[in-house]
Design a protein around this motif. Structure first.
Motif, short mmCIF file in Angstrom:
data_model
loop_
_atom_site.label_atom_id
_atom_site.label_comp_id
_atom_site.label_asym_id
_atom_site.label_seq_id
_atom_site.Cartn_x
_atom_site.Cartn_y
_atom_site.Cartn_z
N GLU A 222 0.84 -1.19 0.00
CA GLU A 222 0.00 0.00 0.00
C GLU A 222 0.88 1.25 0.00
O GLU A 222 1.80 1.36 0.81
CB GLU A 222 -0.90 -0.01 1.25
CG GLU A 222 -1.82 1.19 1.38
CD GLU A 222 -2.70 1.08 2.61
OE1 GLU A 222 -3.77 0.43 2.51
OE2 GLU A 222 -2.32 1.63 3.67
N ALA A 224 0.12 5.35 -0.03
CA ALA A 224 -0.86 6.43 -0.03
C ALA A 224 -0.47 7.47 -1.08
O ALA A 224 0.73 7.69 -1.34
CB ALA A 224 -0.93 7.07 1.35
N THR A 244 -3.73 2.17 -3.41
CA THR A 244 -3.38 3.59 -3.41
C THR A 244 -4.43 4.40 -2.64
O THR A 244 -5.23 5.12 -3.24
CB THR A 244 -3.24 4.13 -4.84
OG1 THR A 244 -4.47 3.86 -5.55
CG2 THR A 244 -2.09 3.48 -5.56
N PRO A 245 -4.47 4.28 -1.31
CA PRO A 245 -5.46 5.05 -0.54
C PRO A 245 -5.23 6.56 -0.73
O PRO A 245 -4.08 7.03 -0.69
CB PRO A 245 -5.20 4.63 0.91
CG PRO A 245 -3.80 4.11 0.92
CD PRO A 245 -3.59 3.49 -0.42
N ILE A 247 -5.13 10.55 0.06
CA ILE A 247 -4.99 11.52 1.15
C ILE A 247 -5.30 12.90 0.57
O ILE A 247 -4.65 13.32 -0.38
CB ILE A 247 -3.57 11.50 1.74
CG1 ILE A 247 -3.15 10.08 2.11
CG2 ILE A 247 -3.49 12.45 2.93
CD1 ILE A 247 -4.00 9.43 3.17
N LEU A 259 -3.12 11.67 6.79
CA LEU A 259 -2.13 10.62 6.51
C LEU A 259 -1.84 9.82 7.78
O LEU A 259 -1.79 8.59 7.74
CB LEU A 259 -0.85 11.25 5.96
CG LEU A 259 0.34 10.30 5.74
CD1 LEU A 259 0.01 9.25 4.68
CD2 LEU A 259 1.59 11.10 5.34
N SER A 262 -4.60 7.48 8.58
CA SER A 262 -4.77 6.38 7.61
C SER A 262 -3.95 5.15 7.98
O SER A 262 -4.19 4.06 7.44
CB SER A 262 -4.37 6.85 6.22
OG SER A 262 -2.95 6.96 6.11
N ALA A 264 -1.11 4.54 6.93
CA ALA A 264 -0.23 4.20 5.82
C ALA A 264 1.23 4.36 6.26
O ALA A 264 1.56 5.27 7.02
CB ALA A 264 -0.52 5.09 4.61
N VAL A 267 4.04 7.07 1.55
CA VAL A 267 3.23 8.05 0.83
C VAL A 267 4.04 8.61 -0.34
O VAL A 267 5.25 8.80 -0.22
CB VAL A 267 2.75 9.19 1.75
CG1 VAL A 267 3.93 10.02 2.26
CG2 VAL A 267 1.75 10.10 1.04
#
Length: 488
Positions: A222, A224, A244-245, A247, A259, A262, A264, A267
Motif C-alpha cells: 500500500e 498512499a 493507493t489510498p 490523502i 495521513l 490512515s 499508511a 506516501v
C-alpha cells in the motif's frame, strides 16, 4: 507581397512585405510565438498553398528586422507540426494545411471512446486523438528542444569516447551523468548527493515501478497518494499490485493529519509543485510530514516541475532535509523532452542495492550515449541557460492563459499559476468536467478533466497545459472551451 495575392504552389515567395508581417504585433519576448501563429494561419487560410517555398531564414529575418534564430525556431515548430517540410537545397516547403474541425469531418473523439472513465489506455487514446490545439498537461515545448546544443554536445562526447564505452555499462547509470546530476541537484534543488548513490532510470515512471516492486518484495502493498493526484502515477503503482489510498490535498498541500490517521507507512507526494493543483506544500505541513517520516514513514518524492517557478526560487526538496526516509525521483522530461526517457533516483541505503537489481533486470541500464550527452549539457551550463530561456517563454504563455480565463471563464477559479507548465481551473459543481472536456475535444481542443485525477469527491475542473502552445492558440482554446454549452 499583397495578402490578397498569395504565392502560387511551387514558387518561392518573399519580399519586405511577405504576408504583410509586422513584428510590432508581437508581445514582448513572444516573437517566435507570433511568427509561428501568423505562418500557421496563412497556411490554413490558403495564403500559403501546399508546395509554396518559404523565404530562407536569413532572408526573412533581414526583411523583418528580427533575429534569424526567431525565424529558424518558427520554421522548426511548423515542421514538427507537419505544416512544413525541408527538401535540402529546395528549401522549406508548405506541406499541408492546418487540421480542420468542420462539421462534415468524421470524428472518432467522443466522450465514450476517448474521454470516458479512465482506464489503462486512456492516455494513449487521448494522445492519438486529433486536435487543433493540444492543452495536455505535462507536455513541455517540444519545439524549443536545443537541437544545436544537443548535437554539439553529442559530437564532443563521440570525439572523446573510447570504444569500450559502447558496451554494456553500469545499470545504475554512467558515472559522468551521475556526477552531473549530483551537481545539478546541489545547485538547483539544495540536495547534497554522492554520485554513487544516484540511479539513472527511464523517467519517473520507471522509478515508481522499481520502488513498487522493491516494496512489494518487502511486504508493503500500500502506498498512499495525494488526492487530487496524478492518475498516471496511480496507474503505475496499481500495475505493480499496490493499493493507493487517497490523502486529500488542500491549499496548503497534503493533509498530514489525515495521513497519520490512515495508518499508511508509505506516501507518494509532489511537494514542490503538486500535480494537478499546483499548490506548494507549506512550511508547517513540510515539518509535519518530515516528523511523520521520522516516526517510521517512508516518503516517495516526485520532484514534479520543481525548476519551473516564476514568483520566487523553487522550495528545497524534501530529500535535502531528510535523506534516510525519502526516495527522491526527478527527470529531464519537462526540461528537455520526454522522448529522452532519462530520470534519476536517490534512495536510502537500505533500498539502493535492491533498486539497482530491479533496474538491471528491467533493461540492463539506460542507453549510455544520451546519458553522456546530457551530462555534457549539464556540466557546460547549456541546460541552465535553456531553463532560463524556458522560464521567460512559459511566463508569457502562463500570463496569456490567465488573461484568457479571466476574459472567457470569469467564474472559474485558477489554481497553480505560480509554477509549472499547466494551470488547473475548478468550475461550478453542476458541471460534468468529463463531458466538458469531450465537447471541447470535439471542437478541436484537448485537455484533461480534473475528475480523472481524483479518487475522492472534488470540485469539477480542467487541467490545462500551456507550455507547448502560442499565446494566440491559448486564447483561442480557452474561448473554445467557454463556448461549450453546460448545464451550469
Amino acid at each position: 507581397m499583397n495578402r490578397s495575392n498569395p504565392g502560387r504552389s511551387g514558387r518561392s515567395i518573399g519580399g519586405a512585405d511577405f504576408l504583410q508581417l509586422d513584428p510590432a504585433e508581437a508581445l514582448p519576448g513572444g516573437l517566435a510565438d507570433w511568427l509561428t501563429d501568423r505562418l500557421r494561419t496563412a497556411i490554413s487560410t490558403g495564403h500559403l498553398p501546399i508546395g509554396t517555398r518559404l523565404p530562407a531564414t536569413r532572408t526573412l529575418a533581414t526583411d523583418l528586422g528580427i533575429s534569424r534564430g526567431v525565424v529558424t525556431e518558427s520554421y522548426q515548430r511548423l515542421t514538427e507540426d507537419g505544416h512544413l517540410t525541408t527538401h535540402g537545397r529546395s528549401g522549406t516547403i508548405v506541406a499541408r494545411a492546418q487540421f480542420s474541425t468542420t462539421p462534415t469531418e468524421p470524428r472518432r473523439t467522443t466522450s465514450t471512446t476517448v474521454l470516458g472513465a479512465p482506464d489503462l489506455e486512456i492516455f494513449d487514446n487521448l494522445r492519438a486523438a486529433p486536435a487543433r490545439i493540444d492543452l495536455t498537461p505535462g507536455v513541455p515545448d517540444l519545439a524549443a528542444f536545443p537541437r544545436t546544443a544537443w548535437l554539439r554536445a553529442e559530437r564532443a562526447v563521440l570525439n572523446d569516447l573510447e570504444s569500450a564505452n559502447f558496451g554494456y555499462g553500469d545499470p545504475a547509470g554512467t558515472p559522468a551523468l551521475r556526477r552531473a546530476v549530483a551537481n545539478w541537484l546541489a545547485r538547483n534543488r539544495g540536495i547534497a548527493a554522492d554520485p554513487d548513490d544516484l540511479i539513472i532510470v527511464a523517467g519517473v515512471a520507471q522509478a515508481i515501478g522499481l520502488v513498487a516492486q522493491v516494496l512489494d518484495q518487502r511486504g508493503v502493498h500500500e502506498i498512499a497518494v495525494e488526492d487530487p493526484g496524478s492518475l498516471g502515477s496511480r496507474q503505475h503503482l496499481q500495475n505493480w499490485g499496490m493499493h493507493t489510498p487517497p490523502i486529500p490535498v488542500d491549499d496548503r498541500g497534503l493533509q498530514v493529519d489525515v495521513l497519520r490517521e490512515s495508518a499508511a507507512k508509505v506516501v507518494m507526494v509532489t511537494p514542490a509543485h503538486h500535480f494537478p493543483t499546483g499548490v506548494v506544500l507549506d512550511g508547517e505541513r513540510r515539518r509535519e510530514l518530515i516528523q511523520w517520516a521520522a516516526d517510521g514513514g517512508l516518503i516517495i518524492e516526485d520532484d514534479y516541475d520543481a525548476e519551473h517557478r516564476y514568483d520566487r526560487p523553487p522550495v528545497p526538496a524534501l530529500r535535502a532535509m531528510l535523506t534516510d526516509q525519502v526516495i527522491y525521483a526527478g527527470s529531464i522530461s519537462k526540461l528537455l523532452a520526454p522522448a529522452l526517457r532519462i530520470g534519476w533516483m536517490l534512495a536510502p541505503p537500505q533500498y539502493k542495492d535492491d533498486l539497482i537489481g530491479r533496474k538491471r533486470l528491467a533493461d540492463l541500464g539506460n542507453a549510455a550515449l544520451p546519458q553522456l550527452t546530457l551530462a555534457h549539457l549539464m556540466e557546460s551550463g547549456e541546460l541552465e541557460r535553456h531553463l532560463h530561456f524556458l522560464r521567460r517563454r512559459h511566463r508569457i504563455r502562463r500570463d496569456a492563459m490567465v488573461t484568457a480565463i479571466h476574459n472567457y471563464l470569469p467564474t472559474a477559479t485558477i489554481h497553480g499559476a505560480a509554477a509549472g507548465l499547466h494551470l488547473t481551473i475548478t468550475l461550478a459543481d453542476t458541471i460534468n468536467d468529463t463531458e466538458l472536456a469531450a465537447s471541447a475535444l470535439a471542437k478541436g481542443v484537448k485537455t484533461h478533466p480534473l475528475s480523472w485525477h481524483s479518487q475522492l469527491p472534488h470540485a469539477p475542473g480542467l487541467v490545462l497545459g500551456y507550455a507547448a502552445r502560442t499565446t494566440t492558440e491559448i486564447t483561442e482554446a480557452i474561448a473554445t472551451i467557454a463556448s461549450v454549452p453546460t448545464n451550469s
